[in-house]
Structures are given as structure tokens and as C-alpha cells.
Design a protein around this motif. Structure first.
Motif, PDB file in Angstrom:
ATOM      1  N   CYS A   2      72.423  30.434  -3.274  1.00 42.99           N
ATOM      2  CA  CYS A   2      72.582  31.182  -2.036  1.00 42.99           C
ATOM      3  C   CYS A   2      74.011  31.542  -1.672  1.00 42.99           C
ATOM      4  O   CYS A   2      74.216  32.208  -0.670  1.00 42.99           O
ATOM      5  CB  CYS A   2      71.950  30.398  -0.887  1.00 42.99           C
ATOM      6  N   TRP A  53      68.824  29.518 -11.567  1.00 48.56           N
ATOM      7  CA  TRP A  53      69.596  30.294 -10.600  1.00 48.56           C
ATOM      8  C   TRP A  53      70.996  30.588 -11.117  1.00 48.56           C
ATOM      9  O   TRP A  53      71.651  31.498 -10.647  1.00 48.56           O
ATOM     10  CB  TRP A  53      69.675  29.542  -9.269  1.00 48.56           C
ATOM     11  N   ASN A  67      68.538  35.154  -3.844  1.00 52.97           N
ATOM     12  CA  ASN A  67      67.490  35.881  -3.141  1.00 52.97           C
ATOM     13  C   ASN A  67      68.117  36.700  -2.019  1.00 52.97           C
ATOM     14  O   ASN A  67      69.147  36.327  -1.472  1.00 52.97           O
ATOM     15  CB  ASN A  67      66.469  34.916  -2.553  1.00 52.97           C
ATOM     16  N   THR A  74      59.186  39.977   1.788  1.00 51.25           N
ATOM     17  CA  THR A  74      58.913  38.866   0.881  1.00 51.25           C
ATOM     18  C   THR A  74      57.416  38.575   0.839  1.00 51.25           C
ATOM     19  O   THR A  74      56.777  38.425   1.876  1.00 51.25           O
ATOM     20  CB  THR A  74      59.677  37.606   1.338  1.00 51.25           C
ATOM     21  N   ARG A  81      61.673  35.206  -9.699  1.00 51.25           N
ATOM     22  CA  ARG A  81      62.947  35.857 -10.026  1.00 51.25           C
ATOM     23  C   ARG A  81      63.793  35.026 -10.964  1.00 51.25           C
ATOM     24  O   ARG A  81      64.658  35.555 -11.671  1.00 51.25           O
ATOM     25  CB  ARG A  81      63.715  36.124  -8.723  1.00 51.25           C
ATOM     26  N   TYR A 109      59.243  41.824  -8.156  1.00 55.56           N
ATOM     27  CA  TYR A 109      59.866  40.623  -7.616  1.00 55.56           C
ATOM     28  C   TYR A 109      60.202  40.818  -6.143  1.00 55.56           C
ATOM     29  O   TYR A 109      60.416  41.949  -5.681  1.00 55.56           O
ATOM     30  CB  TYR A 109      61.165  40.320  -8.362  1.00 55.56           C
ATOM     31  N   ASN A 110      60.291  39.711  -5.415  1.00 57.85           N
ATOM     32  CA  ASN A 110      60.897  39.785  -4.095  1.00 57.85           C
ATOM     33  C   ASN A 110      62.372  40.158  -4.258  1.00 57.85           C
ATOM     34  O   ASN A 110      62.971  39.937  -5.316  1.00 57.85           O
ATOM     35  CB  ASN A 110      60.744  38.444  -3.384  1.00 57.85           C
ATOM     36  N   PHE A 112      66.294  40.622  -4.699  1.00 54.79           N
ATOM     37  CA  PHE A 112      67.234  39.695  -5.310  1.00 54.79           C
ATOM     38  C   PHE A 112      68.552  40.398  -5.630  1.00 54.79           C
ATOM     39  O   PHE A 112      68.642  41.631  -5.662  1.00 54.79           O
ATOM     40  CB  PHE A 112      66.644  39.112  -6.602  1.00 54.79           C
ATOM     41  N   ASN A 144      73.045  35.892   0.540  1.00 50.97           N
ATOM     42  CA  ASN A 144      71.703  36.460   0.501  1.00 50.97           C
ATOM     43  C   ASN A 144      71.669  37.849   1.116  1.00 50.97           C
ATOM     44  O   ASN A 144      70.633  38.308   1.597  1.00 50.97           O
ATOM     45  CB  ASN A 144      70.715  35.530   1.197  1.00 50.97           C
TER      46      ASN A 144
END
Length: 247
Positions: A2, A53, A67, A74, A81, A109-110, A112, A144
Motif C-alpha cells: 500500500c 505484492w 490496489n 471493487t 491481482r 481485475y479490481n 491496481f 492506493n
């Protein structure tokens, strides 16, 4: 993941220095940074979904993911992801060619952000804007939101990296800054104000969600060093240090 700040120095002996925090629910199972099966990827692993990540390959490829915080966009049924960094690290595509592929499937994907380095070029990708981002030499950061979007913790970490770039202990201290910012400085990302406040510092601590790992990565022309400090709700819980020469 993040919060990521990085020093980009394309002609230098260490083209890329990264300081990053990964924030996640404490209940989500995670494996610490280590070499994956086959010895081609050094990364932490999200045991629940199988991805990562942040990681680096034995040959010096680098990938990191955050994200994009927007609850309205979302959905729980979309693909994970965290497999995108794995694909890049395992493959041989240039950054540009890989992102050409990703752009055709990003809506699976959500939202990113991806930060990718293939040993020559460093590029970012913001999926919600379908935007590829190139970077001038110097210090950049993102959380983010967009790359270099001036969230308070992004600006704080960028400023700190100017003085602390060569000092792992100082970088870890910056990543562990836990003082929330005042309400008037908070971004508006679609979550409740109390969550904006709780998520505002570099280091996050709530009863169920927080900073799980801080990572310092130095990717040189010939060698790589990685330091990862992990955290539980009670505090520091383990540290990994890895150094290797590029294959």
C-alpha cells in the motif's frame, strides 16, 4: 502493498532503490520473503490467493503492486491481482510488451497499480486510467491512488527518502511512522472518514488490519539486497535479509 517510494537512477550503479510497506488484514495468511520453488523469484507470498505484492527475479527483474482504493469499483469475484507480478517475474517480456498484454485484460481485475523493471526500463501502469507512466530520474512514490499523487504519507516518504536513501535503518524508521494526519489533509477515496484517518500514516495499526511488512530493496547492476521486517498486531515478529548476485 500500500505504500511504495523509490529512487530511480537509470545510469547509476544501483538503478533502483525501493522502500515499501504492505498493508493487509492480519487474518490473511502470508509467507515471508523467500526464494520460491525453482529459485527464480524472491518474494513474499499471499497464501490465500497465491500471488505476491513485491518481488525480484534472480536475473534482476522487479515487480510491485498496489490496489487502488475505490470501493465503488471493487468486486469480490474478480481475478487476483497478485498473480500479475508473478507473471512478469517469471517471464522474459520487456516491460512495454508485458504491459501491452496486461492492458487487454485489466478489466478482469479490481483497479491496481503496477511498477515494473526489466533490467533496463522502469514503467508504471494505472489500470483504472489505462495509463502507462514513465518516470524521470529521482524520487517517486505512490500508495492506493495515482503515481506521485500527493497524499500526505506519499509526500512524507518522498521527502524522507532524500536524506535516508543509503541507510536501511533510517528507511525502516520512515516506513514505521504511525502518526495519522489531520482530517483536512486526508484524501477522499470513498471510505468513511475514520478509515481515511486510520489509513493515512505510512504505518497502519488497527485491531484487524495494518502494516504487515516493510521492505527495503536495492537493485544494482550486479547484485541485489533485500531487507524485510514483518509485523503482527503485537509488533515486530521476524526479519529476512537476502543478498545475491544477478544470474
Amino acid at each position: 502493498m500500500c505504500l511504495i517510494a523509490f529512487q530511480w537512477d537509470p545510469p547509476g550503479e544501483t538503478p533502483l532503490v525501493v522502500a515499501a510497506n504492505r498493508d493487509e488484514f492480519y487474518a490473511r495468511p502470508t509467507a515471508p520473503m523467500a526464494w520460491w520453488e525453482g529459485g527464480r523469484i524472491l518474494a513474499g507470498r499471499d497464501i490465500q490467493a497465491g500471488g505476491t505484492w513485491l518481488g525480484v527475479s534472480a536475473g534482476g527483474r522487479f515487480a510491485a503492486l498496489t490496489n487502488h482504493r475505490d470501493p465503488s469499483r471493487t468486486r469480490p469475484d474478480r481475478a487476483t491481482r497478485g498473480l500479475l507480478p508473478v507473471r512478469f517475474l517469471e517471464g522474459g517480456h520487456t516491460v512495454g510488451a508485458f504491459l501491452d498484454e496486461v492492458r487487454t485484460e485489466a478489466d478482469r481485475y479490481n483497479p491496481f497499480n503496477l511498477l515494473l523493471y526489466d533490467g533496463r526500463d522502469l514503467l508504471g501502469f494505472e489500470s483504472r486510467r489505462d495509463r502507462v507512466v514513465s518516470f524521470t530520474p529521482g524520487i517517486h512514490a505512490f500508495s492506493n491512488g495515482d503515481f506521485d499523487e500527493p497524499w500526505p504519507k506519499v509526500e512524507q516518504l518522498k521527502a524522507g527518502l532524500v536524506d535516508a536513501e543509503g541507510d536501511d535503518a533510517a528507511l525502516l524508521a520512515l516506513l514505521q511512522e504511525a502518526e495519522p494526519f489531520p482530517d483536512e489533509r486526508l484524501p477522499s477515496t470513498g471510505v468513511a472518514l475514520e478509515w481515511e484517518w486510520a489509513l493515512s500514516p505510512a504505518f497502519i495499526r488497527t485491531p484487524t488490519y495494518g502494516t504487515r511488512a516493510s521492505t527495503i530493496l536495492r537493485l544494482g547492476r550486479e547484485a541485489v539486497s533485500v531487507l524485510q521486517q514483518r509485523f503482527s498486531p503485537e509488533g515486530p515478529e521476524g526479519r529476512s535479509e537476502v543478498r545475491f548476485r544477478l544470474a
